[in-house]
Write an enzyme that holds these catalytic residues in place. Structure first.
Site, PDB file in Angstrom:
ATOM      1  N   LYS A 111       0.946  -1.237  -0.138  1.00 44.37           N
ATOM      2  CA  LYS A 111       0.010   0.017   0.143  1.00 44.37           C
ATOM      3  C   LYS A 111       1.059   1.216   0.005  1.00 44.37           C
ATOM      4  O   LYS A 111       1.786   1.474   1.063  1.00 44.37           O
ATOM      5  CB  LYS A 111      -0.922  -0.020   1.063  1.00 44.37           C
ATOM      6  CG  LYS A 111      -1.611   1.440   1.545  1.00 44.37           C
ATOM      7  CD  LYS A 111      -2.531   1.372   2.818  1.00 44.37           C
ATOM      8  CE  LYS A 111      -3.235   2.699   3.115  1.00 44.37           C
ATOM      9  NZ  LYS A 111      -3.835   2.755   4.286  1.00 44.37           N
ATOM     10  N   LYS A 167     -10.220  13.077   7.940  1.00 43.71           N
ATOM     11  CA  LYS A 167      -9.461  12.746   9.277  1.00 43.71           C
ATOM     12  C   LYS A 167      -9.679  13.933  10.219  1.00 43.71           C
ATOM     13  O   LYS A 167      -9.351  15.094   9.581  1.00 43.71           O
ATOM     14  CB  LYS A 167      -8.165  12.350   9.050  1.00 43.71           C
ATOM     15  CG  LYS A 167      -8.187  10.850   8.612  1.00 43.71           C
ATOM     16  CD  LYS A 167      -6.703  10.499   8.622  1.00 43.71           C
ATOM     17  CE  LYS A 167      -6.403   9.012   7.969  1.00 43.71           C
ATOM     18  NZ  LYS A 167      -6.947   7.822   8.737  1.00 43.71           N
ATOM     19  N   ASP A 223       1.899   6.692   5.386  1.00 41.72           N
ATOM     20  CA  ASP A 223       0.796   5.829   4.884  1.00 41.72           C
ATOM     21  C   ASP A 223       1.310   4.948   3.541  1.00 41.72           C
ATOM     22  O   ASP A 223       0.470   4.212   3.235  1.00 41.72           O
ATOM     23  CB  ASP A 223      -0.684   6.386   4.556  1.00 41.72           C
ATOM     24  CG  ASP A 223      -1.716   5.450   4.931  1.00 41.72           C
ATOM     25  OD1 ASP A 223      -1.468   4.571   5.689  1.00 41.72           O
ATOM     26  OD2 ASP A 223      -2.916   5.675   4.609  1.00 41.72           O
ATOM     27  N   ARG A 274      -7.281  -0.687   1.304  1.00 39.35           N
ATOM     28  CA  ARG A 274      -7.862  -1.902   0.989  1.00 39.35           C
ATOM     29  C   ARG A 274      -8.445  -1.713  -0.706  1.00 39.35           C
ATOM     30  O   ARG A 274      -8.301  -2.716  -1.252  1.00 39.35           O
ATOM     31  CB  ARG A 274      -8.899  -2.376   1.823  1.00 39.35           C
ATOM     32  CG  ARG A 274     -10.366  -1.500   1.854  1.00 39.35           C
ATOM     33  CD  ARG A 274     -11.264  -1.652   3.059  1.00 39.35           C
ATOM     34  NE  ARG A 274     -10.484  -1.191   4.359  1.00 39.35           N
ATOM     35  CZ  ARG A 274     -11.184  -1.283   5.475  1.00 39.35           C
ATOM     36  NH1 ARG A 274     -12.226  -2.166   5.718  1.00 39.35           N
ATOM     37  NH2 ARG A 274     -10.496  -0.703   6.529  1.00 39.35           N
TER      38      ARG A 274
HETATM   39  N1  BES Z   1      -3.915   4.767   6.950  1.00 36.48           N
HETATM   40  C1  BES Z   1      -5.123   4.597   7.663  1.00 36.48           C
HETATM   41  C2  BES Z   1      -4.672   3.645   8.877  1.00 36.48           C
HETATM   42  C3  BES Z   1      -3.739   4.204   9.862  1.00 36.48           C
HETATM   43  C4  BES Z   1      -4.092   4.636  10.739  1.00 36.48           C
HETATM   44  C5  BES Z   1      -2.546   4.021   9.715  1.00 36.48           C
HETATM   45  C6  BES Z   1      -3.217   5.180  11.978  1.00 36.48           C
HETATM   46  C7  BES Z   1      -1.664   4.173  10.617  1.00 36.48           C
HETATM   47  C8  BES Z   1      -1.867   5.102  11.647  1.00 36.48           C
HETATM   48  C9  BES Z   1      -6.202   3.882   7.015  1.00 36.48           C
HETATM   49  O1  BES Z   1      -6.479   4.261   5.715  1.00 36.48           O
HETATM   50  C10 BES Z   1      -7.364   4.366   7.677  1.00 36.48           C
HETATM   51  O2  BES Z   1      -7.864   5.421   7.492  1.00 36.48           O
HETATM   52  N2  BES Z   1      -8.229   3.317   8.279  1.00 36.48           N
HETATM   53  C11 BES Z   1      -9.532   3.720   8.965  1.00 36.48           C
HETATM   54  C12 BES Z   1     -10.311   2.629   8.336  1.00 36.48           C
HETATM   55  C13 BES Z   1     -11.684   2.998   8.741  1.00 36.48           C
HETATM   56  C14 BES Z   1     -12.377   4.104   8.291  1.00 36.48           C
HETATM   57  C15 BES Z   1     -12.702   1.634   8.640  1.00 36.48           C
HETATM   58  C16 BES Z   1      -9.183   3.515  10.518  1.00 36.48           C
HETATM   59  O3  BES Z   1      -8.446   2.655  10.673  1.00 36.48           O
HETATM   60  O4  BES Z   1      -9.674   4.255  11.024  1.00 36.48           O
HETATM   61 ZN    ZN Z   2      -4.742   5.034   4.661  1.00 35.57          ZN
HETATM   62 MN    MN Z   3      -7.461   6.059   5.376  1.00 29.73          MN
END
Ligand code: BES
Ligand code: ZN
Ligand code: MN
Length: 498
Positions: A265, A277, A288, A351
């Protein structure tokens, strides 16, 4: 970047300046070869007064011992028989730190009673020193004022290991140096801010692996469209910077051997998109692309040490931004596999990128197995913190091999389940699936989503959100970008495929 110390192996023992370092095993003694060195008595006395016993991680140092040296350092190495690769990396990090401001370091590598450290151990110590010296200070214009020398900030220009078996040590170092460079390549990619490193720039850096003999293919937007990568392109469409996919192939194995495949990724920045966010800590989302960075790093390592394997690395490079053209919650995209996805949350973007890559990789390369790495979910950090990466797999044998490589390198993994009951959570009313499964089991539903894009190839997903970025400081890393995954995957290949 600070200048990393040059590593030299030499039969000749000559220490007239800088730092002289020696090792002591737990409850061992000072090496015999130190007895002829000026200042030996003061060192012996210091060891005594400090009740220094050679425990791993401890050291004693004597400043201005005479004979022109800055200092003599005695580094504790614990029980050498029980030490693994990571233990030697730590010794190397401590070596770098303890030499402080010396420019030259000479390392005596025999222990007491003529016990010798072997070539592999010396190479790992050297790698640990260089990895600890690594600092991402490209953007500090006042280096002297900002740098703190307790951190080991590049004052050391040369480390000479004195060893009888000079040629074995050089050989081991050649390969270990390639791995260390792969780790630092990954760290650079993760540390680099997103204004400097967009999808195009990332792809260019990946293309640099050509000089090590990798075959490089870059898929631009037009090609991604013709490949029908609708899930990946949906994420990229809110950014003014177009997506790229970079493919790195290393052919070091037999012609007919199917490749091993690593998929990463590479979200160069994740704002969350329209499901934006919160501001606090969002700057961390420049990391990321830690999964993609690890894939580039391991391809570098394999090529640099001319690994006897066929390997392919594929990274999906996009930026997740909100703008007038960004995808919305409720949108339905068609993935390369033909399966449709209802976007519930645009922040579950990784994903979507991986879905198209896994499908592409399996179809085009017919690999022996696929391992994808991704900073995929915050939930995996809640579950496992910053100690283990999450491991998911459709294949017990692959999972066990990965787990073992984790134990061997101390890039630790912990397996979490896949199960049809979790899979139900991502069924959608309007499309074949939705891209989030609600609050529960967030890391598992993300893995279930990925699994829907894998047919019958052994596959594993490593959720490295807690490990690749914003990571904790160790003896061989100043922290933040760790390069997690490079040693792990390199070891997987070395253990099982060479
Ligand atoms: N890149 C983030 C995940 C992440 C969070 C990586 C903190 C490193 C540190 C991912 O793309 C994301 O935002 N995931 C969400 C998924 C949710 C919306 C289902 C998450 O983990 O909150
Ligand atoms: Zn992400
Ligand atoms: Mn994300």
């Amino acid at each position: 970047m600070p200048k990393l110390p040059t590593i030299v192996f030499s039969k000749r023992f000559q220490a007239k300046q800088g730092t002289l370092a020696v090792f002591m095993a737990e409850n061992g003694e000072l090496p015999n070869s130190l007895q002829d060195v000026e200042g030996y008595e003061r060192v012996a006395e210091a060891v005594d007064i400090a009740t220094f016993k050679g425990a791993a991680g401890s050291h004693v140092s004597v400043v201005a011992p005479g004979g022109g040296l800055d200092r003599i350092v005695v580094l504790g190495i614990g029980k050498p028989d029980e030490a693994d690769e990571e233990a030697w990396l730590k010794v190397g990090g401590k070596l770098l730190i303890s030499a402080e401001k010396s420019s030259d370091v000479t390392v005596v590598t025999d222990l007491s009673d003529g016990v010798l450290l072997n070539a592999g151990q010396l190479a790992a110590i050297a790698a640990g020193a260089r990895l600890r010296a690594y600092d991402f200070d490209n953007y500090k214009t006042r280096k002297k004022a900002n740098n703190n020398n307790d951190e080991g900030n590049g004052d050391i220009s040369k480390i000479t290991f004195v060893t009888e078996d000079e040629s074995a040590a050089k050989k081991a170092w050649k390969s270990m140096d390639g791995i260390a460079d792969g780790i630092m390549f990954a760290r650079d990619l993760v540390n680099e801010p997103a204004n400097i490193l967009g999808p195009i720039e990332f792809a260019e850096r990946a293309a640099g692996l050509e000089k090590l003999g990798c075959k490089i293919t870059i898929l631009d937007e037009k090609k991604l469209k013709s490949e029908k990568m609708g899930a990946l392109l949906g994420v990229a469409q809110g950014s003014s910077r177009p997506a790229r996919v970079a493919i790195m192939e290393w052919h070091g194995g037999k012609e007919k051997q199917k490749p091993v495949a690593f998929v990463g990724k590479g979200v160069v920045f994740d704002t969350g998109g329209i499901s934006i966010k919160p501001a606090g800590g969002m700057e961390d989302m420049k990391g990321d692309m830690g999964g993609a960075a690890a894939v580039c790093g391991v391809m570098h390592a394999l090529a640099a040490r001319k690994a006897k394997v066929n390997a392919v690395g594929i990274v999906g490079l996009v930026e997740n931004m909100p703008d007038g053209n960004a995808q919305r919650p409720g949108d339905i995209v068609t993935s390369r596999s033909g399966q449709t996805i209802e976007i519930i949350n645009t922040d579950a973007e990784g994903r979507l990128v991986l879905a198209d890559l896994l499908d592409y990789c399996e179809q085009k390369f017919k690999p022996q197995f696929m391992v994808n790495l991704a900073t995929l979910t915050g939930a995996v950090i809640i579950a496992l913190g910053k100690t283990h990466a999450g491991l998911f797999s459709n294949d017990d044998e692959l999972a066990n091999r990965l787990f073992k490589a984790g134990e061997d390198t101390k890039e630790l993994l912990w397996r979490l389940p896949l199960h049809k009951d979790y899979d139900k959570l991502i069924d959608s009313k309007f499309a074949d699936m939705k891209n989030t499964g609600g609050r529960n089991a967030g890391s598992i539903t993300a893995a279930q989503f990925l699994q829907r894009f894998v047919k019958d190839t052994p596959w594993a997903h490593l959720d490295v959100a807690g490990m690749a970025m914003a990571s904790t400081k160790t003896d061989y890393s100043k922290g933040w970008a760790s390069g997690f995954g490079v040693r792990l995957l390199n070891r997987l290949v070395a253990n099982d495929y060479e």
